[in-house]
Design a protein around this motif. Structure first.
Motif, PDB file in Angstrom:
ATOM      1  N   GLY A  56       0.817  -1.203   0.000  1.00  0.00           N
ATOM      2  CA  GLY A  56       0.000   0.000   0.000  1.00  0.00           C
ATOM      3  C   GLY A  56       0.852   1.253   0.000  1.00  0.00           C
ATOM      4  O   GLY A  56       2.076   1.186  -0.105  1.00  0.00           O
ATOM      5  N   ILE A  57       0.206   2.391   0.184  1.00  0.00           N
ATOM      6  CA  ILE A  57       0.952   3.642   0.258  1.00  0.00           C
ATOM      7  C   ILE A  57       1.578   3.803   1.639  1.00  0.00           C
ATOM      8  O   ILE A  57       2.526   4.556   1.798  1.00  0.00           O
ATOM      9  N   GLN A  58       1.027   3.098   2.638  1.00  0.00           N
ATOM     10  CA  GLN A  58       1.654   2.956   3.950  1.00  0.00           C
ATOM     11  C   GLN A  58       1.383   1.524   4.404  1.00  0.00           C
ATOM     12  O   GLN A  58       0.252   1.046   4.328  1.00  0.00           O
ATOM     13  N   ASP A  59       2.421   0.837   4.882  1.00  0.00           N
ATOM     14  CA  ASP A  59       2.314  -0.538   5.365  1.00  0.00           C
ATOM     15  C   ASP A  59       2.856  -0.588   6.787  1.00  0.00           C
ATOM     16  O   ASP A  59       3.937  -0.064   7.049  1.00  0.00           O
ATOM     17  N   LEU A  60       2.084  -1.236   7.673  1.00  0.00           N
ATOM     18  CA  LEU A  60       2.488  -1.350   9.079  1.00  0.00           C
ATOM     19  C   LEU A  60       2.348  -2.795   9.530  1.00  0.00           C
ATOM     20  O   LEU A  60       1.603  -3.579   8.936  1.00  0.00           O
TER      21      LEU A  60
END
Length: 139
Positions: A56-60
């Motif tokens: 994704g555009i941010q991955d956690l």
């Protein structure tokens, strides 16, 4: 004298304009029904362009405590997004499948629609506008 005052006012105004840099929105995500504390939970913030196409555009990611995890996506610009989550029990950073094609690991997405077949962006999407968001995702 007028030009000096005008110049001073313009200088101060432009300094305030730069000092008030806009920050994006914060999205807090809670998943509190993880089946076990084994492995990790992975979450990804997606646009329509990245949904079901990798990262994704941010991955956690997070370890699990008492069947619960919490995540915070920060500085998210206004727009339309979806969140996908995976309980990666064996920590191989991918979804594992049974021989018949069903997922072996739990997953969920924003909107909490659990349909037969692959997830789709339309069921998971939400709008980010001008307020922080709190979302709960179920597996």
């Amino acid at each position: 004298m007028k030009s000096t005052v005008l110049t001073f006012v313009l200088l101060v105004t432009s300094l305030f304009g730069f000092a008030q840099e806009e920050k994006g929105i914060t999205i807090n995500v809670v998943i509190d029904n993880v089946a076990s504390d084994e492995g990790k939970v992975l979450v990804s913030l997606h646009t329509a362009d990245t949904f079901m196409r990798g990262g994704g555009i941010q991955d956690l990611e997070s370890t699990i405590e008492n069947g619960k995890v919490e995540f915070t996506f920060e500085d998210v610009p206004a727009g339309t997004y979806a969140i996908m989550a995976l309980h990666d029990v064996n920590e191989n950073y991918r979804m594992d499948y049974e021989a018949d094609g069903r997922p072996k690991e739990s997953y969920g997405m924003s909107g909490n629609e659990m349909i037969m077949g692959p997830p789709n962006f339309a069921d998971a999407k939400f709008e980010v506008e001008n307020e922080n968001l709190e979302l709960a995702i179920r597996f």
